[in-house]
Structure formats: C-alpha cells, structure tokens
Design a protein around this motif. Sequence first.
Motif, PDB file in Angstrom:
ATOM      1  N   TYR A   1       0.804  -1.218   0.000  1.00 53.76           N
ATOM      2  CA  TYR A   1       0.000   0.000   0.000  1.00 53.76           C
ATOM      3  C   TYR A   1       0.838   1.271   0.000  1.00 53.76           C
TER       4      TYR A   1
ATOM      5  N   ARG B   1     -11.505   0.455   2.712  1.00 54.78           N
ATOM      6  CA  ARG B   1     -10.641  -0.287   3.633  1.00 54.78           C
ATOM      7  C   ARG B   1     -10.280   0.552   4.864  1.00 54.78           C
TER       8      ARG B   1
ATOM      9  N   VAL C   1      -7.451  -0.725   7.199  1.00 58.01           N
ATOM     10  CA  VAL C   1      -6.098  -0.519   6.683  1.00 58.01           C
ATOM     11  C   VAL C   1      -5.688   0.941   6.878  1.00 58.01           C
TER      12      VAL C   1
END
Length: 85
Positions: A19, A50, A53
């Motif tokens: 990411y 998300r 995350v």
Amino acid sequence: PEARSGGPSLMWVIRDDRYKYVQFADGSSPPLLFDVEHDPGELTDLAAERPAVVAQYCQRMLRWRMVNEDQAMERLKAARGIRSE
C-alpha cells in the motif's frame, strides 16, 4: 514515512510493497490509500473501502511522527541553545 512538499499542501506518505498511504498535514483532504501491488499507477483510492487498513497506517504515521518530530525539536532547541526540561 516521509514529508513531501511540492504543491499547495504538505503531505505525509507511507509506502510499502502493498500500500501507499497519503495523509495531508493541513487536514484539507481525507487520507488516500492505494494498493500499489494491484494498482501501480495509483488510480483508485481505496480509503473508504478499507477503513481498517487506513487506521493501521494512520497509527504507523502517528508513531513515526511522534519519534521523529520530537527528535527534530530537540535538534532545533540545541541549535538555539535552549535546554530541555
């Protein structure tokens, strides 16, 4: 993490193999999250999809900034002859 200034807003960035997390220092925009493994062009922001995350990377960013910004302040104080208490 690193700080980048190239446009109107300072931003903090964490990037790893999976990411890229972008946080704007002035809070003018919400954080961005890109899956660089599956979207190397960083075309799709996944932050809304998300949130767990995003929270994880936000915590990483805060920990990094707490350590590094404290060190930067200590160096600035030392350069100006200010003693820490």
